[in-house]
Design a protein around this motif. Structure first.
Motif, PDB file in Angstrom:
ATOM      1  N   ILE A  17       0.833  -1.202   0.000  1.00  0.00           N
ATOM      2  CA  ILE A  17       0.000   0.000   0.000  1.00  0.00           C
ATOM      3  C   ILE A  17       0.865   1.250   0.000  1.00  0.00           C
ATOM      4  CG2 ILE A  17      -1.705   1.301   1.337  1.00  0.00           C
ATOM      5  CD1 ILE A  17      -2.720  -1.403   2.370  1.00  0.00           C
ATOM      6  N   ASN A  18       1.925   1.202   0.794  1.00  0.00           N
ATOM      7  CA  ASN A  18       2.850   2.331   0.865  1.00  0.00           C
ATOM      8  C   ASN A  18       4.223   1.871   0.400  1.00  0.00           C
ATOM      9  OD1 ASN A  18       1.079   4.367   2.204  1.00  0.00           O
ATOM     10  ND2 ASN A  18       1.041   2.814   3.805  1.00  0.00           N
ATOM     11  N   ASP A  19       4.667   2.400  -0.698  1.00  0.00           N
ATOM     12  CA  ASP A  19       5.960   2.059  -1.270  1.00  0.00           C
ATOM     13  C   ASP A  19       6.850   3.302  -1.168  1.00  0.00           C
ATOM     14  OD1 ASP A  19       8.110   1.163  -2.646  1.00  0.00           O
ATOM     15  OD2 ASP A  19       6.980   0.349  -4.326  1.00  0.00           O
ATOM     16  N   PRO A  20       7.956   3.216  -0.428  1.00  0.00           N
ATOM     17  CA  PRO A  20       8.809   4.412  -0.273  1.00  0.00           C
ATOM     18  C   PRO A  20       9.177   5.051  -1.600  1.00  0.00           C
ATOM     19  CG  PRO A  20       9.545   2.644   1.153  1.00  0.00           C
ATOM     20  CD  PRO A  20       8.498   2.057   0.260  1.00  0.00           C
ATOM     21  N   LYS A  21       9.421   4.225  -2.610  1.00  0.00           N
ATOM     22  CA  LYS A  21       9.795   4.787  -3.902  1.00  0.00           C
ATOM     23  C   LYS A  21       9.242   3.901  -5.023  1.00  0.00           C
ATOM     24  CE  LYS A  21      14.019   7.222  -2.576  1.00  0.00           C
ATOM     25  NZ  LYS A  21      15.474   7.400  -2.853  1.00  0.00           N
ATOM     26  N   ASP A  22       8.669   4.550  -6.025  1.00  0.00           N
ATOM     27  CA  ASP A  22       8.228   3.804  -7.190  1.00  0.00           C
ATOM     28  C   ASP A  22       9.309   3.900  -8.268  1.00  0.00           C
ATOM     29  OD1 ASP A  22       8.047   6.328  -8.312  1.00  0.00           O
ATOM     30  OD2 ASP A  22       5.861   6.405  -8.253  1.00  0.00           O
ATOM     31  N   ALA A  23       8.977   3.506  -9.478  1.00  0.00           N
ATOM     32  CA  ALA A  23       9.971   3.465 -10.548  1.00  0.00           C
ATOM     33  C   ALA A  23      10.560   4.830 -10.854  1.00  0.00           C
ATOM     34  CB  ALA A  23       9.342   2.869 -11.808  1.00  0.00           C
ATOM     35  N   SER A  24       9.798   5.880 -10.581  1.00  0.00           N
ATOM     36  CA  SER A  24      10.285   7.236 -10.850  1.00  0.00           C
ATOM     37  C   SER A  24      11.086   7.806  -9.689  1.00  0.00           C
ATOM     38  CB  SER A  24       9.103   8.164 -11.155  1.00  0.00           C
ATOM     39  OG  SER A  24       8.282   8.305 -10.005  1.00  0.00           O
ATOM     40  N   GLY A  25      11.200   7.051  -8.597  1.00  0.00           N
ATOM     41  CA  GLY A  25      11.933   7.521  -7.433  1.00  0.00           C
ATOM     42  C   GLY A  25      11.078   8.303  -6.459  1.00  0.00           C
ATOM     43  N   LEU A  26       9.767   8.423  -6.739  1.00  0.00           N
ATOM     44  CA  LEU A  26       8.865   9.167  -5.871  1.00  0.00           C
ATOM     45  C   LEU A  26       8.119   8.212  -4.951  1.00  0.00           C
ATOM     46  CD1 LEU A  26       7.338  11.633  -8.507  1.00  0.00           C
ATOM     47  CD2 LEU A  26       9.205  12.078  -6.890  1.00  0.00           C
ATOM     48  N   SER A  27       7.796   8.667  -3.754  1.00  0.00           N
ATOM     49  CA  SER A  27       7.023   7.843  -2.833  1.00  0.00           C
ATOM     50  C   SER A  27       5.568   7.842  -3.269  1.00  0.00           C
ATOM     51  CB  SER A  27       7.146   8.381  -1.409  1.00  0.00           C
ATOM     52  OG  SER A  27       6.633   9.702  -1.340  1.00  0.00           O
ATOM     53  N   ARG A  28       4.858   6.791  -2.881  1.00  0.00           N
ATOM     54  CA  ARG A  28       3.456   6.690  -3.267  1.00  0.00           C
ATOM     55  C   ARG A  28       2.661   6.047  -2.144  1.00  0.00           C
ATOM     56  NH1 ARG A  28       2.525   1.266  -6.964  1.00  0.00           N
ATOM     57  NH2 ARG A  28       3.251  -0.190  -5.384  1.00  0.00           N
ATOM     58  N   SER A  29       1.356   6.292  -2.146  1.00  0.00           N
ATOM     59  CA  SER A  29       0.435   5.631  -1.234  1.00  0.00           C
ATOM     60  C   SER A  29      -0.837   5.331  -2.013  1.00  0.00           C
ATOM     61  CB  SER A  29       0.127   6.525  -0.031  1.00  0.00           C
ATOM     62  OG  SER A  29      -0.791   5.887   0.829  1.00  0.00           O
ATOM     63  N   LEU A  30      -1.187   4.059  -2.100  1.00  0.00           N
ATOM     64  CA  LEU A  30      -2.353   3.682  -2.894  1.00  0.00           C
ATOM     65  C   LEU A  30      -3.667   4.029  -2.204  1.00  0.00           C
ATOM     66  CD1 LEU A  30      -1.185   0.192  -4.200  1.00  0.00           C
ATOM     67  CD2 LEU A  30      -1.186   2.376  -5.417  1.00  0.00           C
ATOM     68  N   THR A  31      -3.659   4.045  -0.874  1.00  0.00           N
ATOM     69  CA  THR A  31      -4.865   4.377  -0.118  1.00  0.00           C
ATOM     70  C   THR A  31      -4.467   4.790   1.288  1.00  0.00           C
ATOM     71  OG1 THR A  31      -6.961   3.523   0.781  1.00  0.00           O
ATOM     72  CG2 THR A  31      -5.167   1.942   0.516  1.00  0.00           C
TER      73      THR A  31
END
Length: 207
Positions: free
Chosen positions: A183-197
């Motif tokens: 759900i929470n990935d510190p970094k995605d492929a672009s190097g940015l953090s994300r939160s799905l919900t």
């Protein structure tokens, strides 16, 4: 995967020889073929006595003022016609997935976007109900979900949640958890953090 004639006639009949039954069987075949996400429309078919009814639609019972007939009757948009077909098709899908050893790795979700008004609207004929997002139910099975468990409670009218409410955020988080998606990935492929919900999985559902 789309050739349902490859399936035994008895199995096809167990799912039900109607759109929902055959589409759920098709969904199982697609998952077997490697498809990761399948959506099945809830249409159960046209009632045999309605020769001029809609050729296809969805699980959308409202009642007379929407031109759909009796929401509690045996027409194409009646619970008396639709519920037995849902029971048949869903039971067959879960049995089939379990028999094939697929249920432990396949999440089945049965849900809509909202429920129906707790009070029957008798001023329209035939009577029916309208949209009601405050309280409704969903079904989850497989992928670690414990069977036979009920989570949450409504009042006796089904009008409001009285305990353990689940928002769309928790619902989504529970699905992600069952599928092993962070759900929470510190970094995605672009190097940015994300939160799905912003919600958290309902861990009580897992056995």
């Amino acid at each position: 995967a789309f050739d349902l004639k490859r399936e035994p006639a008895k199995l096809r009949e167990r799912y039900g020889m109607h759109p929902l039954g055959q589409n759920l069987l098709l969904a199982r075949r697609m998952v077997e073929a490697g498809v990761r996400f399948v959506t099945v429309n809830g249409w159960t078919g046209q009632a045999p006595h309605e020769k001029n009814g809609p050729p296809s639609s969805s699980w959308d019972m409202h009642g007379g003022n929407m031109g759909m007939g009796d929401a509690f009757g045996t027409g194409s948009y009646g619970m008396g016609f639709c519920l037995p077909r849902l029971d048949q098709a869903l039971a067959a899908l879960l049995w089939d997935l379990k028999e094939r050893g697929m249920l432990k790795n396949t999440l089945v979700v049965v849900t809509g976007e909202f429920g129906r008004t707790p009070n029957i609207l008798t001023e329209q004929q035939p009577p029916g109900r309208q949209h009601w997002p405050q309280c409704f139910s969903s079904i989850m099975a497989g992928a670690g979900i414990a069977g036979g468990r009920v989570y949450g409670k409504s009042d006796k009218h089904g009008a409001s949640v009285t305990s353990d409410p689940i928002r769309p955020e928790e619902f989504a988080a529970t699905i992600y958890h069952a599928l092993g998606i962070p759900i929470n990935d510190p970094k995605d492929a672009s190097g940015l953090s994300r939160s799905l919900t912003t919600g958290k999985p309902v861990m009580e559902l897992f056995g």
